[in-house]
Enzyme design. Sequence first.
Site, PDB file in Angstrom:
ATOM      1  N   HIS A   1      21.077  27.351  -5.406  1.00 18.09           N
ATOM      2  CA  HIS A   1      19.688  26.868  -5.478  1.00 18.09           C
ATOM      3  C   HIS A   1      18.775  27.969  -6.030  1.00 18.09           C
ATOM      4  CE1 HIS A   1      18.595  22.886  -4.146  1.00 18.09           C
ATOM      5  NE2 HIS A   1      17.363  23.270  -3.873  1.00 18.09           N
TER       6      HIS A   1
ATOM      7  N   GLY B   1      18.275  20.532  -8.927  1.00 17.41           N
ATOM      8  CA  GLY B   1      19.196  19.428  -9.151  1.00 17.41           C
ATOM      9  C   GLY B   1      19.287  19.041 -10.609  1.00 17.41           C
TER      10      GLY B   1
END
Length: 399
Positions: free
Chosen positions: A227, A234
Amino acid sequence: MSGVNELSVGWERCDWAGTDGPMSRRERAQSRGSYLASIPPTIAELGFDVPSEVAAEAEDALIEISRFDAELAASLPRADGELAPLAVVLLRTESASSSQIEGVTAGAKALAIATLNASAGQNARLVAANVEAMQKAIDLADDLSTDSILAAHRALMHDQTYARPGQFRDSQVWIGGGPTPHTATFVPPRHDRVPALVADLVEFCKRTDLPVLTHLSLAHAQFETIHPFNDGNGRTGRTLVHAMLRRSGVTRRLTVPVSAGLLTDTDAYFAALGAYRDGDPAPIITQFSRASFAAVGNGRELVTDLTVIYEDWQQNLPSRKGSAARRLLPHLLSQPAVTVAHVQEHLAVSQPAAQRAVDQLVDASILKQISTGKRDRAWIARDVITALDNFASRTGRRS
């Protein structure tokens, strides 16, 4: 796999120095003291032992992707000797689906208008930015690096200052839970670990000893675990999937709408990411295999719909071969909203010739005006919009 524990994330206790916003007494009690942040394993040289049935399904899915890519070579229409705008259509549908997974929705009409840089809502502009990011990632497939990942993120989030476009995050982020990381569903690693972890991931992406779909599934899951950005993780992570498909040579002409396949069961997708972090890579490979089959089936149906639309246009348009109106037809499949200025630029014709082409397409019921007045008038190809919205409906995505 050399051992489940080698793939499982570790944990470290971190001091919480964030600013506590308004919260209930219960939340405040849960948010005291330190919190646990994950430590993802390095995977550049890690061995993987995937169950044979999972590996076989992934191989079958890869064959189907490659077959679909080859089919497009024979699809109509072609424009200027290049593969049809169908490749562009699939890129846009994949970008819209990838955005939808993150809760950002835009119908085909809104996205087409946003692509013109015309007046559009925020979501449509975000999806349009995702199209640019997806294309940038694919273009940089031969130079898969930390810089190319940052470039894709910069394209995706270019006007979202809070996301630090093209820069790794400089603070802790977390997924779900509440206003602090203490009760989060998942806490990615500390920001100072991100550069080294991404560098390790890039090296993993360059490996040639893993089956392609297994390889990209694991790379995507590792990216989502790291992340690395404040926002847009995403969507950026799914561009990595297509960069790896292109780099491997599986796709040469198109962007298979894998994200549209993932949309058929987003709960399973997020659960598979959780399983990966717990040390089990099989579920995320399975999700990408199933998403690929769904994407190819849905993509084939879209290509058929658009091919039929194009053939009908060819029959219904009375203009001569080589006219501006006829030359515009293939472009309308990939860009179903136009202005006269857009037509003028795309076809390299005069303003009167562009207006005449639009008028002829209106007379043939191919285009319909959607804005009034003498300035900023726009037209849409309703049949294409309907086909794209039907594609979205088949994935379960709301427009």
